[in-house]
Scaffold this motif. Sequence first.
Motif, PDB file in Angstrom:
ATOM      1  N   THR A  51     -10.720  -7.964  -5.444  1.00  0.00           N
ATOM      2  CA  THR A  51     -10.265  -6.993  -4.457  1.00  0.00           C
ATOM      3  C   THR A  51      -8.842  -7.289  -4.006  1.00  0.00           C
ATOM      4  O   THR A  51      -8.008  -6.388  -3.873  1.00  0.00           O
ATOM      5  N   ARG A  52      -8.541  -8.568  -3.785  1.00  0.00           N
ATOM      6  CA  ARG A  52      -7.181  -8.957  -3.371  1.00  0.00           C
ATOM      7  C   ARG A  52      -6.168  -8.598  -4.446  1.00  0.00           C
ATOM      8  O   ARG A  52      -5.079  -8.092  -4.151  1.00  0.00           O
ATOM      9  N   THR A  53      -6.510  -8.860  -5.689  1.00  0.00           N
ATOM     10  CA  THR A  53      -5.610  -8.522  -6.786  1.00  0.00           C
ATOM     11  C   THR A  53      -5.386  -7.021  -6.860  1.00  0.00           C
ATOM     12  O   THR A  53      -4.266  -6.553  -7.064  1.00  0.00           O
ATOM     13  N   ALA A  54      -6.462  -6.262  -6.689  1.00  0.00           N
ATOM     14  CA  ALA A  54      -6.335  -4.800  -6.716  1.00  0.00           C
ATOM     15  C   ALA A  54      -5.468  -4.301  -5.568  1.00  0.00           C
ATOM     16  O   ALA A  54      -4.720  -3.323  -5.718  1.00  0.00           O
ATOM     17  N   GLN A  55      -5.551  -4.969  -4.417  1.00  0.00           N
ATOM     18  CA  GLN A  55      -4.731  -4.577  -3.272  1.00  0.00           C
ATOM     19  C   GLN A  55      -3.250  -4.675  -3.609  1.00  0.00           C
ATOM     20  O   GLN A  55      -2.435  -3.844  -3.196  1.00  0.00           O
ATOM     21  N   GLY A  87       4.817  -7.564   1.046  1.00  0.00           N
ATOM     22  CA  GLY A  87       3.574  -7.873   0.349  1.00  0.00           C
ATOM     23  C   GLY A  87       2.360  -7.292   1.043  1.00  0.00           C
ATOM     24  O   GLY A  87       2.459  -6.653   2.099  1.00  0.00           O
ATOM     25  N   PRO A  88       1.181  -7.495   0.461  1.00  0.00           N
ATOM     26  CA  PRO A  88      -0.029  -6.825   0.935  1.00  0.00           C
ATOM     27  C   PRO A  88      -0.509  -7.239   2.310  1.00  0.00           C
ATOM     28  O   PRO A  88      -1.376  -6.583   2.873  1.00  0.00           O
ATOM     29  N   TYR A  89       0.034  -8.328   2.878  1.00  0.00           N
ATOM     30  CA  TYR A  89      -0.408  -8.741   4.208  1.00  0.00           C
ATOM     31  C   TYR A  89       0.456  -8.157   5.319  1.00  0.00           C
ATOM     32  O   TYR A  89       0.183  -8.375   6.489  1.00  0.00           O
TER      33      TYR A  89
END
Length: 870
Positions: A636-640, A252-254
């Motif tokens: 921004t988080r969703t776009a990431q 995931g993104p993190y």
Amino acid sequence: MSSTFPLRDTSASAASGWVDEWLRRARPVDPGHHDELRLPDGQLRPAWRALATQLGAPFDELSRCQEVLARQIREDGITYNVYNAAGGSSRPWSLEALPLLISPEEWPWLERGIAQRADLLNRILVDTYGEQTLLREAMLPSALVLGHPGYLRGLQGTQPLGGVYLHVVAFDLARGPDGAWWVVGQRTQAPSGLGYVMQNRLSVSRLFPEAYRALNVQHLASTYRQLLDTMSTLAQPCAGGDTPSLALLTPGPYNETYFEHAYLARYLGLPLVEGCDLTVRDDRLFLKTVQGLSPIHGLLRRLDDDFCDPLELRTHSTLGIPGLTQVVRAGNVVLANALGTGFLESPAVHGFLPALSQHLLGEDLILPSLPSWWCGEASAWAAVRPQLAQQVIRPTYPVLDTPGGLSARRKRQQETVLGFTLSPQEVRAWEETVAQDPAAHTVQTFIPYGQTPVWSEGGLSLRSASVRVYALSDGRGGWRVLPGGMTRIATRDDGPVSLQQGGSSLDTWVISSEPVDAFSMLPTSVKLEELAQRQSPVASRTGENLFWMGRYTERCEQQLRLTERLISLRAEDDEPEQSLLQALSALGVQFGMVPPGTPPLDKLGRLFERAALDALGDAQAGQGAYSLAFNLSELTRTAQALRERLSPAHARLLRAMATDFQQALCPSVPVDPTALAARVSTVQDALAHLSVQLGAVTGAQSDRMTRDAGWRLLTVGRLLERLIGHVRILQAFWRNQALQHPQGFDQALEMFDSTITFRARFQRRLEVPALVALLVMDESNPRALACVVRRLRTELGKLPERAGAPSDLLALLPPLGVGATLASLCDPVSGHGAMMNLLDHLLDAGWRLSDEVGRLYFAHAESTDSMVSA
């Protein structure tokens, strides 16, 4: 390929002068380190001489090239997440302009050595999970293998499809002081870096295209193609004659290297999926898509073993797929790499590889490992203990973190310690630590890494470097080595080679004396049957993120307009009407612009304004107000999470909005927070810039995205948010009778962005029926409720069929118009009640539609048979 580097005179006389200039600019290598730039006699090595001849000596241009690289990395959003930074922050990927050069004389020998090691490791896995001859004959200590958490007992006797455990294996290489290459580490679970390797290559080769061609640098694309071909071939048996479906599994993104996961997935043409996107049914693996469940036959995973299956491995992991291990046992999926390969990453294994190579391959290792002693063998610990002050102490096993954290002792066991950095007292303390649990420690010989040149402060600095190279299985027992790799360098001239500790990276150029492979991952011709319009399935998580991207975009726009309306009250010559203040106060709370309990505008106006301004930049919603900065952050988080779906320009714009807004709210010259007028002026400037950016984002979403099911969910999300928001606005104005006054009338038109249209049609006739006609009934006005409902019916009707959808969804909306006539809404006697009933119905329909879309396309709550797509 255009160059950012100027063309140079390549005559012999000019080249000689440039070589001399490179030597003059190069700083000396640190004592005891190999010099990648210069020969022992002080002259440039042949490969570097060739590069210097091509580039010349415009060292001011190298500084500019470094700036170009840094700017391109920022604009493209290439990041590396640093876990030990405050908040686990991400930082731009660090890449140097100059590459590491590997000569055509060295590479064939390295290639053979890497392929041999990959073959050896795969054979060890075949035996370890098969007959276990190596353990019975003590070629590998049973305690080392069976005591390692990377050995998965539940897979004993399970052979992966094709007998391939390792599809991709990475080796970290470094040069010793004499220039010899050593293997200092190996990665067998989910080797990282392939995405960064390709990104580095594209970035640096664009800087120096003439030099790249002239030096005959080997290309990378065909090796990446090999990875896909091998996985597809091995997955054929579980695909039932169909073309195997492959995906790339990311934590995931993190995750620290999430950018490269998204980049690699896009480059390979694979869907990027997380564990929550996948589900197991009847010992088969499925991707949850908005079309239904779609079978997955192969996973290129970037998730370590113990996180992959919370049912059998790490039980508190939320990253994996429950039941994945059983799918592996059933032979219904190809995992690259197979589960259970982690124990080979232990440094203790290196000490046994020379003998294992002779036993399994009948030959010596071409590439040596660092001399290693597993202290679990009493004789090895006794032999190396007197030398501890000159060696490196490393943990044998990874200690799996637990929800309660690690004890101080366990944390100490996880440290890698350089013996020569310890005092005599510390050496004795480490002797005691190792003696208490010898098997948990491995001792290795220390070598100072070779140093390679990087451009720094007008000269060539020499930095310690290691190179990660990759071997890829062909599925038939052979191996292909990627002709290049990821070179990592220390941030200081002689510091640790670690990206987590601020290191940087280099492109790695393997120079060839033969013609290079010109294969490209881009197809050179298109077959007629491929021209038929086909769309890849949209993963449910992707669809959900797109749905919420639409909602957050619309929510930000509505909050922006509401903030502008609140600010505009200060510029009014007349005292605002009480009814308007009451309506805006209610909307401020409903839209999250102020914390609940804030006194309304008609009671304590200045307090309300200050609360709204304070909440405007609070991205964490610390006071309970979910205002613009918070929703921009969520956008921004969703776009990431949608990096692989968005164009670079679109993604860059989304990243910039939140940052630009925060910076605009905090100007370089601080504004006195008690000076309300100055704060309002600053906010107005920030809102004006954000308005332009939101317009660009809306344009990108509506005009630059493919009209697949994902885009339709984005559009549905935006329309639902618009319906809910605009109904709330009308409710607040209607309930408080704010439309009976000119101020309220004008404010409502501004909130619906319909002032110009209204004046063009009705001039200054501020009559409520005219406003109802434009804002409620007009299907040509994109802000009107009737237009929003009509567009919702259209987009919902085009969503994939799912157990009654979209017909069930459409049933929640009025079949025609908004479900009421203009005459009924404007009736002098019953019009108020009819309007409130209509608005209540539409608001209820909006919330129910939101829930139903989530249930049908994101939750997958139906039975298996009704969900599997053909």
